[in-house]
Write a protein that holds these residues in place. Structure first.
Motif, PDB file in Angstrom:
ATOM      1  N   VAL A   1       0.887  -1.173   0.000  1.00 45.89           N
ATOM      2  CA  VAL A   1       0.000   0.000   0.000  1.00 45.89           C
ATOM      3  C   VAL A   1       0.915   1.211   0.000  1.00 45.89           C
ATOM      4  CG1 VAL A   1      -1.753   1.275   1.290  1.00 45.89           C
ATOM      5  CG2 VAL A   1      -1.821  -1.215   1.256  1.00 45.89           C
ATOM      6  N   THR A   2       0.733   2.081  -0.975  1.00 44.91           N
ATOM      7  CA  THR A   2       1.711   3.168  -1.100  1.00 44.91           C
ATOM      8  C   THR A   2       1.217   4.505  -0.569  1.00 44.91           C
ATOM      9  OG1 THR A   2       0.975   3.359  -3.387  1.00 44.91           O
ATOM     10  CG2 THR A   2       3.039   2.212  -3.014  1.00 44.91           C
ATOM     11  N   THR A   3      -0.105   4.670  -0.494  1.00 41.20           N
ATOM     12  CA  THR A   3      -0.609   5.898   0.127  1.00 41.20           C
ATOM     13  C   THR A   3      -1.794   5.552   1.002  1.00 41.20           C
ATOM     14  OG1 THR A   3      -1.859   6.250  -1.902  1.00 41.20           O
ATOM     15  CG2 THR A   3       0.054   7.677  -1.548  1.00 41.20           C
ATOM     16  N   MET A   4      -1.946   6.298   2.079  1.00 43.77           N
ATOM     17  CA  MET A   4      -3.078   6.073   2.964  1.00 43.77           C
ATOM     18  C   MET A   4      -4.337   6.561   2.247  1.00 43.77           C
ATOM     19  SD  MET A   4      -2.964   4.509   5.665  1.00 43.77           S
ATOM     20  CE  MET A   4      -3.955   4.173   7.075  1.00 43.77           C
ATOM     21  N   PRO A   5      -5.385   5.749   2.179  1.00 41.95           N
ATOM     22  CA  PRO A   5      -6.608   6.212   1.516  1.00 41.95           C
ATOM     23  C   PRO A   5      -7.184   7.419   2.246  1.00 41.95           C
ATOM     24  CG  PRO A   5      -6.954   4.107   2.624  1.00 41.95           C
ATOM     25  CD  PRO A   5      -5.497   4.378   2.669  1.00 41.95           C
ATOM     26  N   THR A   6      -7.715   8.347   1.467  1.00 39.10           N
ATOM     27  CA  THR A   6      -8.221   9.577   2.088  1.00 39.10           C
ATOM     28  C   THR A   6      -9.745   9.651   2.097  1.00 39.10           C
ATOM     29  OG1 THR A   6      -7.973  10.637  -0.059  1.00 39.10           O
ATOM     30  CG2 THR A   6      -6.199  10.972   1.532  1.00 39.10           C
ATOM     31  N   ALA A   7     -10.402   8.625   1.561  1.00 34.65           N
ATOM     32  CA  ALA A   7     -11.862   8.673   1.519  1.00 34.65           C
ATOM     33  C   ALA A   7     -12.440   7.263   1.615  1.00 34.65           C
ATOM     34  CB  ALA A   7     -12.320   9.326   0.224  1.00 34.65           C
ATOM     35  N   ARG A   8     -13.708   7.224   2.020  1.00 38.02           N
ATOM     36  CA  ARG A   8     -14.433   5.957   2.028  1.00 38.02           C
ATOM     37  C   ARG A   8     -15.281   5.878   0.766  1.00 38.02           C
ATOM     38  NH1 ARG A   8     -15.245   4.418   8.299  1.00 38.02           N
ATOM     39  NH2 ARG A   8     -13.395   5.516   9.003  1.00 38.02           N
ATOM     40  N   ARG A   9     -15.714   4.688   0.415  1.00 36.71           N
ATOM     41  CA  ARG A   9     -16.529   4.535  -0.798  1.00 36.71           C
ATOM     42  C   ARG A   9     -17.837   5.311  -0.639  1.00 36.71           C
ATOM     43  NH1 ARG A   9     -18.227  -0.975  -1.809  1.00 36.71           N
ATOM     44  NH2 ARG A   9     -17.737  -1.294   0.388  1.00 36.71           N
ATOM     45  N   PRO A  10     -18.259   6.009  -1.712  1.00 32.50           N
ATOM     46  CA  PRO A  10     -19.519   6.767  -1.642  1.00 32.50           C
ATOM     47  C   PRO A  10     -20.672   5.852  -1.219  1.00 32.50           C
ATOM     48  CG  PRO A  10     -18.360   7.206  -3.710  1.00 32.50           C
ATOM     49  CD  PRO A  10     -17.606   6.113  -3.029  1.00 32.50           C
ATOM     50  N   GLY A  11     -21.474   6.320  -0.300  1.00 36.82           N
ATOM     51  CA  GLY A  11     -22.618   5.531   0.146  1.00 36.82           C
ATOM     52  C   GLY A  11     -22.276   4.526   1.221  1.00 36.82           C
ATOM     53  N   CYS A  12     -20.990   4.405   1.588  1.00 28.84           N
ATOM     54  CA  CYS A  12     -20.591   3.453   2.635  1.00 28.84           C
ATOM     55  C   CYS A  12     -19.800   4.169   3.730  1.00 28.84           C
ATOM     56  CB  CYS A  12     -19.753   2.331   2.046  1.00 28.84           C
ATOM     57  SG  CYS A  12     -20.592   1.406   0.769  1.00 28.84           S
ATOM     58  N   PRO A  13     -20.440   5.109   4.418  1.00 29.40           N
ATOM     59  CA  PRO A  13     -19.683   5.918   5.381  1.00 29.40           C
ATOM     60  C   PRO A  13     -19.211   5.131   6.602  1.00 29.40           C
ATOM     61  CG  PRO A  13     -22.028   6.351   5.580  1.00 29.40           C
ATOM     62  CD  PRO A  13     -21.867   5.460   4.386  1.00 29.40           C
ATOM     63  N   PHE A  14     -19.759   3.929   6.823  1.00 24.36           N
ATOM     64  CA  PHE A  14     -19.395   3.177   8.039  1.00 24.36           C
ATOM     65  C   PHE A  14     -18.325   2.127   7.775  1.00 24.36           C
ATOM     66  CE2 PHE A  14     -24.085   3.996   8.169  1.00 24.36           C
ATOM     67  CZ  PHE A  14     -23.995   5.166   8.895  1.00 24.36           C
ATOM     68  N   ASP A  15     -18.084   1.837   6.481  1.00 22.59           N
ATOM     69  CA  ASP A  15     -17.118   0.792   6.142  1.00 22.59           C
ATOM     70  C   ASP A  15     -15.713   1.384   6.016  1.00 22.59           C
ATOM     71  OD1 ASP A  15     -19.223  -0.926   6.087  1.00 22.59           O
ATOM     72  OD2 ASP A  15     -19.447  -0.928   3.910  1.00 22.59           O
ATOM     73  N   PRO A  16     -14.692   0.590   6.319  1.00 22.61           N
ATOM     74  CA  PRO A  16     -13.322   1.112   6.168  1.00 22.61           C
ATOM     75  C   PRO A  16     -13.032   1.429   4.700  1.00 22.61           C
ATOM     76  CG  PRO A  16     -13.339  -1.079   7.227  1.00 22.61           C
ATOM     77  CD  PRO A  16     -14.728  -0.808   6.762  1.00 22.61           C
ATOM     78  N   PRO A  17     -12.070   2.312   4.452  1.00 25.66           N
ATOM     79  CA  PRO A  17     -11.699   2.610   3.065  1.00 25.66           C
ATOM     80  C   PRO A  17     -11.377   1.325   2.291  1.00 25.66           C
ATOM     81  CG  PRO A  17     -10.606   4.126   4.542  1.00 25.66           C
ATOM     82  CD  PRO A  17     -11.275   3.104   5.408  1.00 25.66           C
ATOM     83  N   ALA A  18     -11.810   1.289   1.028  1.00 27.43           N
ATOM     84  CA  ALA A  18     -11.711   0.072   0.222  1.00 27.43           C
ATOM     85  C   ALA A  18     -10.273  -0.441   0.116  1.00 27.43           C
ATOM     86  CB  ALA A  18     -12.277   0.340  -1.174  1.00 27.43           C
ATOM     87  N   GLU A  19      -9.297   0.473   0.035  1.00 28.40           N
ATOM     88  CA  GLU A  19      -7.899   0.044  -0.124  1.00 28.40           C
ATOM     89  C   GLU A  19      -7.420  -0.758   1.090  1.00 28.40           C
ATOM     90  OE1 GLU A  19      -9.103   3.059  -0.500  1.00 28.40           O
ATOM     91  OE2 GLU A  19      -8.251   4.082  -2.230  1.00 28.40           O
ATOM     92  N   LEU A  20      -7.932  -0.407   2.272  1.00 34.26           N
ATOM     93  CA  LEU A  20      -7.511  -1.126   3.471  1.00 34.26           C
ATOM     94  C   LEU A  20      -8.156  -2.513   3.531  1.00 34.26           C
ATOM     95  CD1 LEU A  20      -7.546   1.682   6.209  1.00 34.26           C
ATOM     96  CD2 LEU A  20      -5.653   0.863   4.804  1.00 34.26           C
ATOM     97  N   VAL A  21      -9.409  -2.586   3.085  1.00 36.95           N
ATOM     98  CA  VAL A  21     -10.091  -3.881   3.030  1.00 36.95           C
ATOM     99  C   VAL A  21      -9.394  -4.773   2.005  1.00 36.95           C
ATOM    100  CG1 VAL A  21     -12.282  -5.034   2.534  1.00 36.95           C
ATOM    101  CG2 VAL A  21     -12.269  -2.827   3.723  1.00 36.95           C
ATOM    102  N   GLU A  22      -9.023  -4.171   0.873  1.00 35.65           N
ATOM    103  CA  GLU A  22      -8.300  -4.901  -0.169  1.00 35.65           C
ATOM    104  C   GLU A  22      -6.963  -5.424   0.379  1.00 35.65           C
ATOM    105  OE1 GLU A  22      -9.154  -5.890  -2.993  1.00 35.65           O
ATOM    106  OE2 GLU A  22      -7.243  -6.498  -3.880  1.00 35.65           O
ATOM    107  N   ALA A  23      -6.279  -4.577   1.125  1.00 33.83           N
ATOM    108  CA  ALA A  23      -4.997  -4.995   1.710  1.00 33.83           C
ATOM    109  C   ALA A  23      -5.197  -6.208   2.617  1.00 33.83           C
ATOM    110  CB  ALA A  23      -4.374  -3.844   2.487  1.00 33.83           C
ATOM    111  N   ARG A  24      -6.234  -6.195   3.440  1.00 40.50           N
ATOM    112  CA  ARG A  24      -6.489  -7.311   4.359  1.00 40.50           C
ATOM    113  C   ARG A  24      -6.791  -8.595   3.592  1.00 40.50           C
ATOM    114  NH1 ARG A  24     -11.525  -6.395   7.404  1.00 40.50           N
ATOM    115  NH2 ARG A  24     -12.303  -7.496   5.592  1.00 40.50           N
ATOM    116  N   ARG A  25      -7.434  -8.455   2.411  1.00 37.50           N
ATOM    117  CA  ARG A  25      -7.723  -9.632   1.589  1.00 37.50           C
ATOM    118  C   ARG A  25      -6.437 -10.341   1.165  1.00 37.50           C
ATOM    119  NH1 ARG A  25     -11.541  -6.803  -1.812  1.00 37.50           N
ATOM    120  NH2 ARG A  25     -13.402  -6.901  -0.503  1.00 37.50           N
TER     121      ARG A  25
END
Lengths: 401, 70
Positions: A8-32
């Motif tokens: 992961v090269t940059t910290m995500p700065t936003a959450r997916r539109p319409g999903c304000p409670f879920d972690p940023p997609a890049e972090l979820v992708e990293a965990r996958r």
């Protein structure tokens, strides 16, 4: 092992539109890809990002990882070669043992489960007063200013001994250094003003002790400078975290009406509901550690001096630890979320936060059975990811008066 | 099942009291864990084990004697 990990090269700065409670997609992708990823800090400094539950928990409990402020790097800002100074006296969140214990120990007896539960009546009273005021003023209202911020603010100020008349300006200062959007100049101004205010407060407690935690502490061996640092940590932590849990938690309940109805129908659900909201929202999203020696972790060697970002939010949504982790289920039986951290720094004020939420959420939803958002959900203004504590800037709500 | 607590490690989080309040309490002055029932009855073992797992400082230790499968 030694397999090349996800990067992961940059910290995500936003959450997916319409999903304000879920972690940023890049972090979820990293965990996958696995619980540990490489992370490149600004200035091209190599480090690590941990997104899986077990590894986050084990690092938090591992004294080979330091919390010392001077060892940290900012995850998104390049400060170049500027040397970060150690944490000021009293700010024990950013210290290791034995300094950390020197400050935590005198406080431990003041935040016990039993002592905090004794505050239930007072929390109920404050909550009722604010709900009355909301009802009297009529809909619509901003739930942050009418409800979510004042309840924890009054409680922590009363506990610490911040005079009533000082509360408003103090609250604003704390908000400006927690909201993630304040300019550097204003940030320094707010921090300095808070420091000055607390210095005055400590001096007045020493001269005229009253019945509060800060006055009690003037009886210890701690210096004024140290008391000021402790007061800053307790007030900032006690105010902003719970305020955001109450507002964002209400938002989450309004977006999950069947869960809200369940809470309304069954008062016995309140304790579990609080734990589940803590897990699901994880408003304190990430913390940092620095390896003091080489450590083997998840098949990787973390070299001494390496910085590690711990993602509490993805850990608390780890499918290897929680069943259907992305579902808000107030009756969930699985405990052990990391919303208050783990290890020696686990939140000192967690039992106070629990009492506040335990009272406030059910009181709100029962007092206003028709409570709903006053704007479309996508128009609710959220704090940016750069804020230490996530939440809503305001939560416009309405109800049938 | 027998419970011992390393009070040097204890950080007063109160997780044990929250999880198994019939077995654990906290000292009112120092906030440290107090074991109310060092040999807790079997009906509490589930929550005691959970308290051990949740303790952020790993300060609670369980030992079993040969007579009981605790």
């Amino acid at each position: 092992m030694g397999e090349s990990p996800h990067a992961v090269t940059t910290m995500p700065t936003a959450r997916r539109p319409g999903c304000p409670f879920d972690p940023p997609a890049e972090l979820v992708e990293a965990r996958r890809h696995g619980p540990i990823s490489r992370y490149t800090f600004p200035g091209n400094r190599p480090g690590w990002l941990i997104t899986g539950y077990d590894l986050v928990r084990s690092v938090l409990a591992d004294s080979r990882f330091s919390s010392r402020k001077e060892l940290m790097l900012h995850p998104t800002i390049d400060y170049g070669d500027i040397q970060i100074p150690p944490a000021p006296p009293g700010e024990f969140l950013l210290m290791d043992e034995p300094q950390h214990s020197r400050y935590r120990k005198p406080l431990m007896g003041k935040f016990t489960v039993r002592r905090m539960r004794l505050l239930t009546d007072r929390v109920e009273q404050i909550t009722a007063e604010h709900l009355d005021a909301m009802a009297k003023a009529g809909p619509p209202t901003d739930l942050v200013t009418a409800f979510a911020r004042p309840i924890p603010a009054i409680m922590i100020c009363e506990l610490l001994g911040v005079p009533y008349e000082d509360r408003g300006s103090f609250q604003e200062q704390v908000d400006s250094f927690m909201n993630g959007e304040t300019s550097d100049e204003d940030l320094i101004a707010a921090y300095t003003a808070t420091q000055d205010y607390l210095a005055g407060l400590v001096a007045s407690k020493r001269a005229n002790p009253t019945d509060d935690v800060l006055s009690d502490l003037t009886d210890s061996e701690l210096t004024d400078e140290e008391l000021k640092g402790i007061a800053l940590i307790l007030l900032a932590a006690g105010l902003d975290t719970t305020a955001n849990m109450l507002a964002l938690g209400t938002f989450a309940l309004l977006r999950n009406p069947e869960q809200l109805a369940a809470l309304r129908a069954d008062p016995a659900l309140a304790d579990r509901a609080v734990e589940e909201l803590l897990r699901y929202l994880s408003v304190a999203k990430t913390f940092m550690r620095t390896a003091l020696e080489d450590v083997e972790l998840g098949g990787q060697t973390i070299r001494a001096g390496s910085r590690v970002i711990l993602s509490y939010h993805t850990a608390n949504r780890d499918p290897e630890r929680f069943t259907e982790p992305d579902v808000l289920d107030l009756s969930r039986q699985e405990g052990g979320h990391l919303a208050f951290g783990h290890g020696i720094h686990q939140c000192l004020g967690q039992q106070l936060a629990r009492v506040e939420m335990r009272v406030a959420f059910p009181a709100l939803v029962n007092r206003f059975p028709t409570l709903r958002l006053a704007v479309p959900p996508e128009e609710v203004a959220l704090r940016p990811e750069t804020a230490d504590i996530y939440g809503v800037k305001s939560l416009p709500v309405t109800w049938d008066a | 099942m027998r419970i011992t607590v390393d009070t040097e490690r204890c950080i007063g989080s109160g997780m044990c009291v929250l999880t198994a309040g019939e077995v654990f309490d906290q000292g009112q002055d120092d906030g440290k864990t107090v074991v109310l029932q060092p040999e807790p009855p079997p009906e509490t073992w589930g929550s005691v084990r959970e308290a051990v797992d949740l303790c952020p400082a790993a300060a609670i230790v369980l030992s079993t004697d040969r007579r009981s499968p605790g």
